[in-house]
Each structure stands twice: as structure tokens, then as C-alpha cells.
Design a protein around this motif. Sequence first.
Motif, PDB file in Angstrom:
ATOM      1  N   ALA A 278      46.780 -71.159  17.618  1.00  0.00           N
ATOM      2  CA  ALA A 278      45.180 -70.874  18.013  1.00  0.00           C
ATOM      3  C   ALA A 278      44.742 -69.811  18.660  1.00  0.00           C
ATOM      4  CB  ALA A 278      45.133 -72.248  19.211  1.00  0.00           C
ATOM      5  N   TYR A 279      45.657 -69.195  19.458  1.00  0.00           N
ATOM      6  CA  TYR A 279      45.183 -67.807  20.232  1.00  0.00           C
ATOM      7  C   TYR A 279      45.848 -66.833  19.641  1.00  0.00           C
ATOM      8  CZ  TYR A 279      43.049 -70.193  24.331  1.00  0.00           C
ATOM      9  OH  TYR A 279      42.235 -71.004  24.875  1.00  0.00           O
ATOM     10  N   TYR A 280      45.995 -66.568  18.506  1.00  0.00           N
ATOM     11  CA  TYR A 280      46.486 -65.480  17.585  1.00  0.00           C
ATOM     12  C   TYR A 280      45.717 -64.373  18.217  1.00  0.00           C
ATOM     13  CZ  TYR A 280      42.111 -64.984  15.059  1.00  0.00           C
ATOM     14  OH  TYR A 280      40.809 -64.488  14.549  1.00  0.00           O
ATOM     15  N   HIS A 281      44.438 -64.436  18.576  1.00  0.00           N
ATOM     16  CA  HIS A 281      43.881 -63.145  19.177  1.00  0.00           C
ATOM     17  C   HIS A 281      44.534 -62.428  20.219  1.00  0.00           C
ATOM     18  CE1 HIS A 281      42.072 -66.375  21.339  1.00  0.00           C
ATOM     19  NE2 HIS A 281      41.654 -65.217  22.099  1.00  0.00           N
ATOM     20  N   TRP A 282      45.056 -63.370  21.070  1.00  0.00           N
ATOM     21  CA  TRP A 282      45.849 -62.756  22.426  1.00  0.00           C
ATOM     22  C   TRP A 282      46.870 -61.665  21.752  1.00  0.00           C
ATOM     23  CZ3 TRP A 282      47.097 -65.881  27.087  1.00  0.00           C
ATOM     24  CH2 TRP A 282      46.233 -66.380  27.695  1.00  0.00           C
ATOM     25  N   PHE A 283      47.625 -61.896  20.701  1.00  0.00           N
ATOM     26  CA  PHE A 283      48.793 -61.144  20.187  1.00  0.00           C
ATOM     27  C   PHE A 283      48.298 -59.988  19.192  1.00  0.00           C
ATOM     28  CE2 PHE A 283      50.089 -65.498  21.007  1.00  0.00           C
ATOM     29  CZ  PHE A 283      50.937 -65.404  22.283  1.00  0.00           C
ATOM     30  N   PHE A 284      46.907 -60.003  18.536  1.00  0.00           N
ATOM     31  CA  PHE A 284      46.290 -59.131  17.831  1.00  0.00           C
ATOM     32  C   PHE A 284      45.871 -58.031  18.528  1.00  0.00           C
ATOM     33  CE2 PHE A 284      42.151 -58.113  15.700  1.00  0.00           C
ATOM     34  CZ  PHE A 284      42.750 -56.999  14.920  1.00  0.00           C
ATOM     35  N   LEU A 285      44.949 -58.535  19.677  1.00  0.00           N
ATOM     36  CA  LEU A 285      44.315 -57.500  20.604  1.00  0.00           C
ATOM     37  C   LEU A 285      45.349 -56.738  21.152  1.00  0.00           C
ATOM     38  CD1 LEU A 285      41.372 -59.743  21.535  1.00  0.00           C
ATOM     39  CD2 LEU A 285      41.187 -57.970  19.728  1.00  0.00           C
ATOM     40  N   ILE A 286      46.265 -57.013  21.636  1.00  0.00           N
ATOM     41  CA  ILE A 286      47.354 -56.316  22.501  1.00  0.00           C
ATOM     42  C   ILE A 286      47.987 -55.424  21.609  1.00  0.00           C
ATOM     43  CG2 ILE A 286      47.383 -58.154  24.120  1.00  0.00           C
ATOM     44  CD1 ILE A 286      50.399 -58.715  23.161  1.00  0.00           C
ATOM     45  N   GLN A 287      48.095 -55.494  20.322  1.00  0.00           N
ATOM     46  CA  GLN A 287      48.626 -54.405  19.447  1.00  0.00           C
ATOM     47  C   GLN A 287      48.233 -52.890  19.992  1.00  0.00           C
ATOM     48  OE1 GLN A 287      51.369 -55.112  17.792  1.00  0.00           O
ATOM     49  NE2 GLN A 287      50.914 -57.042  18.897  1.00  0.00           N
ATOM     50  N   PRO A 288      48.992 -51.859  20.017  1.00  0.00           N
ATOM     51  CA  PRO A 288      48.811 -50.542  20.212  1.00  0.00           C
ATOM     52  C   PRO A 288      47.515 -50.140  19.391  1.00  0.00           C
ATOM     53  CG  PRO A 288      51.068 -50.868  19.839  1.00  0.00           C
ATOM     54  CD  PRO A 288      50.573 -52.067  19.326  1.00  0.00           C
ATOM     55  N   ALA A 289      46.931 -49.295  20.123  1.00  0.00           N
ATOM     56  CA  ALA A 289      45.579 -48.638  19.527  1.00  0.00           C
ATOM     57  C   ALA A 289      46.032 -47.560  18.614  1.00  0.00           C
ATOM     58  CB  ALA A 289      44.585 -47.801  20.802  1.00  0.00           C
ATOM     59  N   PRO A 290      45.307 -47.539  17.318  1.00  0.00           N
ATOM     60  CA  PRO A 290      43.898 -47.895  17.346  1.00  0.00           C
ATOM     61  C   PRO A 290      43.689 -49.231  16.383  1.00  0.00           C
ATOM     62  CG  PRO A 290      44.208 -46.208  15.757  1.00  0.00           C
ATOM     63  CD  PRO A 290      45.643 -46.434  16.453  1.00  0.00           C
ATOM     64  N   LEU A 291      44.920 -49.977  16.083  1.00  0.00           N
ATOM     65  CA  LEU A 291      44.970 -50.927  15.002  1.00  0.00           C
ATOM     66  C   LEU A 291      43.956 -51.901  15.249  1.00  0.00           C
ATOM     67  CD1 LEU A 291      46.350 -52.267  12.560  1.00  0.00           C
ATOM     68  CD2 LEU A 291      47.756 -53.440  14.109  1.00  0.00           C
ATOM     69  N   PRO A 292      43.968 -52.761  16.136  1.00  0.00           N
ATOM     70  CA  PRO A 292      42.744 -53.840  16.302  1.00  0.00           C
ATOM     71  C   PRO A 292      41.412 -52.998  16.573  1.00  0.00           C
ATOM     72  CG  PRO A 292      43.995 -53.764  18.255  1.00  0.00           C
ATOM     73  CD  PRO A 292      44.891 -52.943  17.273  1.00  0.00           C
ATOM     74  N   GLU A 293      41.452 -51.750  17.160  1.00  0.00           N
ATOM     75  CA  GLU A 293      40.062 -51.475  17.143  1.00  0.00           C
ATOM     76  C   GLU A 293      39.337 -50.917  15.934  1.00  0.00           C
ATOM     77  OE1 GLU A 293      42.026 -50.252  21.094  1.00  0.00           O
ATOM     78  OE2 GLU A 293      42.611 -50.851  19.102  1.00  0.00           O
ATOM     79  N   ARG A 294      40.304 -50.310  14.967  1.00  0.00           N
ATOM     80  CA  ARG A 294      39.748 -49.878  13.795  1.00  0.00           C
ATOM     81  C   ARG A 294      39.556 -51.267  12.918  1.00  0.00           C
ATOM     82  NH1 ARG A 294      41.693 -44.763  11.733  1.00  0.00           N
ATOM     83  NH2 ARG A 294      40.686 -45.648   9.661  1.00  0.00           N
ATOM     84  N   LEU A 295      40.155 -52.194  13.033  1.00  0.00           N
ATOM     85  CA  LEU A 295      39.986 -53.551  12.036  1.00  0.00           C
ATOM     86  C   LEU A 295      38.646 -53.937  12.378  1.00  0.00           C
ATOM     87  CD1 LEU A 295      43.656 -54.976  11.500  1.00  0.00           C
ATOM     88  CD2 LEU A 295      42.190 -53.586  10.062  1.00  0.00           C
ATOM     89  N   ILE A 296      38.485 -54.343  13.788  1.00  0.00           N
ATOM     90  CA  ILE A 296      37.225 -55.000  14.383  1.00  0.00           C
ATOM     91  C   ILE A 296      36.175 -53.900  14.084  1.00  0.00           C
ATOM     92  CG2 ILE A 296      36.323 -55.801  16.287  1.00  0.00           C
ATOM     93  CD1 ILE A 296      39.041 -56.646  17.420  1.00  0.00           C
ATOM     94  N   GLY A 297      36.362 -52.997  14.220  1.00  0.00           N
ATOM     95  CA  GLY A 297      35.167 -51.958  14.164  1.00  0.00           C
ATOM     96  C   GLY A 297      34.460 -51.742  12.726  1.00  0.00           C
TER      97      GLY A 297
END
Length: 293
Positions: A148-167
Amino acid sequence: MTILNGFLPFRQRVGGVKIAGAIGGSGPPLLLLHGYPQTHAMWHAIAPSLAASFTVVAADLRGYGDSDKPADDAEHATYSKRTMAADMVGLMEQLGFTRFAVAGHDRGARVTHRMCLDHPDRVTRAAVLDIAPTHHMYRTADRAFATAYYHWFFLIQPAPLPERLIGSDPEFWVRSKLAHWGRTPTAFTEQAIAEYVRCFRDPAAIAASCADYRAAASIDLVHDDEDVRAGRKVLCPLLVLWGSAGFVGKRYDVLQVWREYAVDVQGHSVPGGHFLPEEAPAETLAALQQFFG
């Protein structure tokens, strides 16, 4: 900018950052803090009514909305809830309020929790909307929580992985989060969504929001563990609200959990999912008016 009817926008320098938001009404001071991936605009359905009885300050957390988005540091202290709570205490003091009530939703509720612990002389009463304490949620994490809270574990991954994907498509990300966590598709006005998307299109906002979650999984837990070991709890009256169809209410005995972290707890569910002020504005407004009244 603001979409809160009758409110005046502000950008106030607090320490080294500018905090944006809107202020309206008259009466005792009431601070409203938003959640992810939103801005102070999330209070648009209830803030004008609250302003009939309170001086309402709806603020954008650092890293969100039109507030400044400083670069993160290695320890994530820049986006710790301790730092974000200090921003808001400083903001309220600059606006002339040394003691005030506060209501927070989602990330804003986590900032509210930390504010109550770090600044008990400033907060008179507090409300937290649709969260269980971060410390408890990580301590009891299981497959259902991680799903349910997968984003907690996605967003904490080292930059720039989540930043690039969301961006790559910020509007898709924002709309998908509203749809995923909400249970009332008609709750979100296009004006409000446009405001969330406008702010989230800024790469600095995406990076800052990831830093917010990285802090929650690191330095915030250090601070929480220190409080638990010392027996520190929220001392002011605490109102806890949650969505009857959302994960928090189904997963946790919400009031019982909060009674492990606060001494004076009351609350109940309201209809809908995670986004209480937009999905159940009448019920949320009534609960806040009665509690802060």
C-alpha cells in the motif's frame, strides 16, 4: 499564489528559507499543513469556513508548493521533520503567534507530530489526519504495508532514480497518487489539481519531496527512537481523523496506536479515503471546528 477564497498569499523568510502560503480570517491562530503530493491548496474546501472563527495560516512545507526548496544534505537533516517543524514555528512567530493550534494531513501531520514533541510550549491543540506515527509504521512494516505504501520505499532510493522517473511525467504521477490513495474520484477540483501539478513540475520540488521521504526513513527515525526511549509523548490534546475506506483505518487500531505516542487522544473516521479535507470536507470541517472551537 493561492486558490483559497478570501485569503492573502504570503512568502515569509524564516531562517534561511522562504515559506509560502496564505492567511485569512480572524480569531485564535490555526496553522494548516498539507500532505504529499499537494500544497496548501488542499485546504480550499474548508479553510474559508475555518476562517470565520480562526486566523487561518495555510502554509507550504519547505520543498513543496511555492516555498523554497534547498538542496538536501548527506544526513537529510535539511528535510527532517524537526527542521520542517522549526520552519513552521518560526513562521507563526513572525506572523505574531507564539502559541497556536495546528492541523496536518499526511506529511504535514508528521511535521505536526514532531512539532508537538519539539515545541510543546507553542502548540495548544493538534490534529493529525490519516496517519499512524512514522515510528510505528516502520516498526510494524509487513507485505500489506509495503504494498500500500510502496512509494515510501521508492522515493527513498538514491538520487536520481525516483527524480528522473517522476520527472518524466509529473502530471501523471500526481494524478495517479490522488487516484490511488483517494476513494472519491469527484473530490478533486481541476483548479486544485492544476495547482498541485504546477508546483510538482518543478524538478526541485520532486527532489525535495524525495528528500522528505529519505529523511523519514533515516534521521526522523533516530529522533523518534530518542523520544520513545526517553518516554516523551505529545502532551497537548490530539485529534486523530482517518478515512473509513483508506488503508490507515483498515490496517491499524488508530486511536490505540496514537495512545502509545500521546497522552490525550480522541478521534474517529470520516467517509472516503486518504484525502480527508477534499473527500469529506463537511465531516472534516465539523470535527476540526468542534475540537479547536
